[in-house]
Design an enzyme around this catalytic site. Structure first.
Site, mmCIF file in Angstrom:
data_model
loop_
_atom_site.group_PDB
_atom_site.id
_atom_site.type_symbol
_atom_site.label_atom_id
_atom_site.label_comp_id
_atom_site.label_asym_id
_atom_site.label_seq_id
_atom_site.Cartn_x
_atom_site.Cartn_y
_atom_site.Cartn_z
ATOM 1 N N CYS A 245 -2.435 1.733 15.725
ATOM 2 C CA CYS A 245 -2.080 1.630 14.302
ATOM 3 C C CYS A 245 -2.795 0.476 13.616
ATOM 4 O O CYS A 245 -2.787 -0.663 14.108
ATOM 5 C CB CYS A 245 -0.564 1.455 14.185
ATOM 6 S SG CYS A 245 -0.008 1.142 12.503
ATOM 7 N N GLU B 200 0.840 -1.201 0.000
ATOM 8 C CA GLU B 200 0.000 0.000 0.000
ATOM 9 C C GLU B 200 0.878 1.256 0.000
ATOM 10 O O GLU B 200 1.878 1.330 0.713
ATOM 11 C CB GLU B 200 -0.910 0.021 1.226
ATOM 12 C CG GLU B 200 -1.857 -1.163 1.252
ATOM 13 C CD GLU B 200 -2.961 -1.013 2.280
ATOM 14 O OE1 GLU B 200 -3.227 0.124 2.725
ATOM 15 O OE2 GLU B 200 -3.562 -2.040 2.628
ATOM 16 N N CYS C 138 3.568 -5.104 10.041
ATOM 17 C CA CYS C 138 4.600 -4.553 10.922
ATOM 18 C C CYS C 138 4.603 -5.350 12.227
ATOM 19 O O CYS C 138 3.557 -5.786 12.701
ATOM 20 C CB CYS C 138 4.315 -3.081 11.217
ATOM 21 S SG CYS C 138 5.586 -2.297 12.234
ATOM 22 N N CYS D 249 -2.580 8.715 8.397
ATOM 23 C CA CYS D 249 -1.557 8.106 9.242
ATOM 24 C C CYS D 249 -2.129 6.977 10.106
ATOM 25 O O CYS D 249 -3.158 7.128 10.737
ATOM 26 C CB CYS D 249 -0.970 9.173 10.145
ATOM 27 S SG CYS D 249 0.305 8.548 11.202
ATOM 28 N N CYS E 126 2.163 -1.059 17.675
ATOM 29 C CA CYS E 126 1.622 0.181 18.249
ATOM 30 C C CYS E 126 0.090 0.052 18.315
ATOM 31 O O CYS E 126 -0.546 -0.334 17.334
ATOM 32 C CB CYS E 126 2.035 1.389 17.412
ATOM 33 S SG CYS E 126 3.825 1.524 17.221
ATOM 34 N N CYS F 217 3.998 8.457 -0.025
ATOM 35 C CA CYS F 217 4.219 7.710 1.217
ATOM 36 C C CYS F 217 4.344 6.235 0.843
ATOM 37 O O CYS F 217 3.399 5.653 0.295
ATOM 38 C CB CYS F 217 3.033 7.951 2.149
ATOM 39 S SG CYS F 217 3.090 6.977 3.657
ATOM 40 N N LEU G 129 6.844 9.601 17.929
ATOM 41 C CA LEU G 129 7.015 9.658 19.390
ATOM 42 C C LEU G 129 5.694 9.383 20.115
ATOM 43 O O LEU G 129 5.595 8.477 20.928
ATOM 44 C CB LEU G 129 7.577 11.028 19.791
ATOM 45 C CG LEU G 129 8.045 11.141 21.242
ATOM 46 C CD1 LEU G 129 9.246 10.251 21.502
ATOM 47 C CD2 LEU G 129 8.377 12.591 21.598
ATOM 48 N N GLY H 243 4.854 -0.680 7.891
ATOM 49 C CA GLY H 243 6.143 -1.214 8.305
ATOM 50 C C GLY H 243 7.026 -0.232 9.034
ATOM 51 O O GLY H 243 6.814 0.981 9.002
ATOM 52 N N GLU H 244 8.020 -0.793 9.714
ATOM 53 C CA GLU H 244 9.041 -0.005 10.406
ATOM 54 C C GLU H 244 10.298 -0.046 9.527
ATOM 55 O O GLU H 244 10.942 -1.108 9.401
ATOM 56 C CB GLU H 244 9.294 -0.609 11.798
ATOM 57 C CG GLU H 244 10.597 -0.200 12.451
ATOM 58 C CD GLU H 244 10.780 1.306 12.584
ATOM 59 O OE1 GLU H 244 9.786 2.027 12.770
ATOM 60 O OE2 GLU H 244 11.932 1.766 12.487
HETATM 61 S S1 SF4 Z 1 3.597 0.782 11.109
HETATM 62 FE FE1 SF4 Z 1 4.553 2.305 12.461
HETATM 63 S S2 SF4 Z 1 2.927 2.956 13.868
HETATM 64 FE FE2 SF4 Z 1 2.263 1.031 12.895
HETATM 65 S S3 SF4 Z 1 2.886 -0.616 14.318
HETATM 66 FE FE3 SF4 Z 1 4.528 -0.346 12.808
HETATM 67 S S4 SF4 Z 1 5.945 1.090 13.771
HETATM 68 FE FE4 SF4 Z 1 3.994 1.259 14.897
#
Ligand code: SF4
Length: 301
Positions: A72, A41, A65, A287, A69, A58, A169, A112-113
């Site tokens: 999310c 995506e 991920c 987001c 979080c 983006c 953060l 993803g991170e």
């Molecule tokens: S995509 Fe970003 S906000 Fe979502 S779980 Fe992964 S690190 Fe956290």
């Protein structure tokens, strides 16, 4: 599908076909079906430039991920796999060649991170920077992290002084951050602050601090004051993002008044802060709203 594109001396495989598109005004979320049945995506976002033609793209760095979080959407999927360099660059190519978008900025803020797939993220940035025909210079690229300190240091060690860093953060203290972001239990805020301080920013530049405002969780005036104190002495700019409630979310969006007051307190303390308009909300492209939950359930066909 379009022909092969040559990036510097390295030919890049054809980009994956666009399988789904969802638009909300000028914001376009699109998906590309991978060879193993997942979806990547990406979101094309207008930049508000004078002629309104430039776009920020983006991109995702992973399918799902692992970071969990709690606010999310992507986290609900868990981690399915990393994206390859070709799959990352393919998102840029699809935005440009399928949608005709003038992609000027690239942000790693999709699924993803990025620090959990750092080698491929770095190689993608390197290739895009070196690509004469389709260049995205590093000064127009932002890597956003949940706060993986080792990854921040690795990026800093590359010596790419003009690569932008963003840190998600979302909390003013360890107690709240550990509740909503599990990473904080292993890499707490003091450690993260040291990593941010060590990141080289160009003169007049900033590390972008992303802060999703969640009603009753992290949006109170005392939270703004704690945040200002935490960031004092760092070159940072805070991007306040009103939470976009997802399906079955336990959280609510902040009120307009709470968001205003939060921003005012930060600015009165000398901290740069702005509020992102929640573009793409109805397209589930804002987001924390990327992620196809059907994939989590294995319905990938
Ligand atoms: S995509 Fe970003 S906000 Fe979502 S779980 Fe992964 S690190 Fe956290």
């Amino acid at each position: 599908m379009s022909a092969l594109l040559t990036i510097a001396a390295e030919p890049v495989a054809e980009f994956l076909p666009v399988s789904r598109t969802q638009a909300d005004g000028d914001v376009v979320k699109f998906c590309q079906r991978t060879h193993d049945g997942y979806e990547i995506e990406s979101v094309i976002i207008p930049m508000g430039a004078r002629d309104n033609t430039w776009r920020t793209l983006c991109v995702s760095s992973q399918i799902g991920c692992a970071r969990g979080c709690t606010f999310c959407q992507t986290a609900q999927m868990g981690l399915l796999r990393n994206l390859s360099v070709e799959e990352i660059i393919g998102q840029v190519r699809a935005a440009r060649e399928h949608f005709g978008a003038t992609v000027r900025n690239l942000v790693f803020m999709g699924m993803g991170e990025p620090m959990d797939n750092l080698d491929n993220v770095i190689e993608s940035i390197r290739r895009l920077h070196d690509d004469n025909a389709n260049q995205i210079p590093r000064r127009r690229v932002t890597v956003s992290t949940v706060g993986r300190c080792e990854g921040i240091r690795k990026l800093a060690a590359l010596g790419w002084r003009r690569l932008n860093l963003a840190v998600s953060l979302n909390a003013p203290n360890d107690e709240i951050r550990s509740q909503i972001m599990p990473i904080n239990r292993v890499e707490p805020m003091a450690m993260l602050r040291e990593a941010i301080a060590s990141y080289p920013v160009r003169a007049g530049g900033h590390v972008l601090i992303e802060y999703v405002l969640i009603k009753g969780v992290n949006d109170q005036p005392e939270h703004a004051r704690q945040l200002a104190e935490y960031l004092a002495g760092l070159s940072t700019c805070v991007n306040l993002i009103p939470y976009n409630p997802r399906e079955n979310s336990p959280y609510e969006a902040p009120t307009e008044a709470a968001s205003d007051e939060f921003q005012t307190i930060l600015m009165q303390s000398g901290q740069l802060a702005f509020r992102r308009w929640p573009k793409g909300q109805s397209a589930m492209a804002a987001c924390g709203q990327l992620g196809n939950l059907a994939l989590r359930r294995g319905a990938t066909s």
